[in-house]
Design a protein around this motif. Structure first.
Motif, mmCIF file in Angstrom:
data_model
loop_
_atom_site.group_PDB
_atom_site.id
_atom_site.type_symbol
_atom_site.label_atom_id
_atom_site.label_comp_id
_atom_site.label_asym_id
_atom_site.label_seq_id
_atom_site.Cartn_x
_atom_site.Cartn_y
_atom_site.Cartn_z
ATOM 1 N N TYR A 130 0.797 -1.269 0.009
ATOM 2 C CA TYR A 130 0.136 0.073 -0.073
ATOM 3 C C TYR A 130 0.950 1.446 -0.146
ATOM 4 O O TYR A 130 0.592 2.044 -0.694
ATOM 5 C CB TYR A 130 -0.890 0.110 1.150
ATOM 6 N N LEU A 133 1.758 1.648 -3.481
ATOM 7 C CA LEU A 133 0.776 2.107 -4.527
ATOM 8 C C LEU A 133 0.516 3.567 -4.043
ATOM 9 O O LEU A 133 0.087 4.551 -4.947
ATOM 10 C CB LEU A 133 -0.676 1.396 -3.986
ATOM 11 N N SER A 145 -0.927 3.622 -10.468
ATOM 12 C CA SER A 145 -1.074 2.738 -9.185
ATOM 13 C C SER A 145 -1.710 1.423 -9.598
ATOM 14 O O SER A 145 -1.331 0.234 -9.469
ATOM 15 C CB SER A 145 -1.871 3.490 -8.048
ATOM 16 N N LEU A 149 -0.150 -2.470 -9.228
ATOM 17 C CA LEU A 149 -0.883 -3.457 -8.704
ATOM 18 C C LEU A 149 -0.998 -4.686 -9.987
ATOM 19 O O LEU A 149 -0.705 -5.883 -9.412
ATOM 20 C CB LEU A 149 -2.050 -3.153 -8.251
#
Length: 169
Positions: A130, A133, A145, A149
């Motif tokens: 996280y 991201l 982002s 992912l």
């Protein structure tokens, strides 16, 4: 309502804790169980009628909520790890399952979320993912982002659901 200032105090759910909440179709809290109210630090009067985003920790990447809303608006359930912000600025991680409830005509009536303690394995992976991201979102935007992912999932040969569930078991 004033947004709390995050601090480094972490709260932990017990193995037996289940946080339950319900929102309307716009994400406004309509119900929260005792665990939800207790961990949030807000009173039931403060929570009911407030947007669920009141608990959104600024460390959360937007892409997670974008995926969540995309899925539940299609009446698909989603599992996600979420870092929540309490009224006193402390935080707590949850493993959330969010679903849409439909009426007799098949229209979304509300959203229901059940959250439990995330696994130790997930907490070895998710916070750093996280952070990456969020860093990408701040420097390159939401699409970058999402691309990052997707690349991480492709490297592992997993879908988002397979990845998230593999960390919980």
């Amino acid at each position: 309502m004033e947004q709390p200032i995050p601090n480094k105090n972490e709260k932990f759910l017990s193995e037996d804790d289940f946080i339950v909440s319900k929102t309307d179709t716009k994400g406004v809290i309509a119900y929260g169980n005792k665990s939800f109210i207790q961990l949030s630090g807000y009173s039931d009067k403060e929570l009911l009628g407030s947007p669920h985003s009141i608990l959104r920790h600024p460390d959360m990447p937007q892409i997670v909520f974008k995926m969540l809303w995309n899925r539940i608006l299609k009446k698909e359930e989603i599992f996600a790890y979420v870092k929540n912000l309490s009224k006193d600025g402390s935080y707590y991680w949850v493993f959330a399952n969010v679903t849409a409830t439909t009426d007799a005509q098949g229209q979304i009536r509300d959203f229901h979320s059940v959250r439990r303690k995330p696994s130790a394995k997930s907490m070895e992976v998710i916070p750093s993912l996280y952070r990456e991201l969020l860093s990408i979102e701040k420097s390159q935007g939401l699409e970058a982002s999402k691309k990052f992912l997707d690349e991480q999932l492709n490297k592992q040969g997993m879908t988002y659901d397979e990845f998230v569930l593999s960390l919980q078991h």
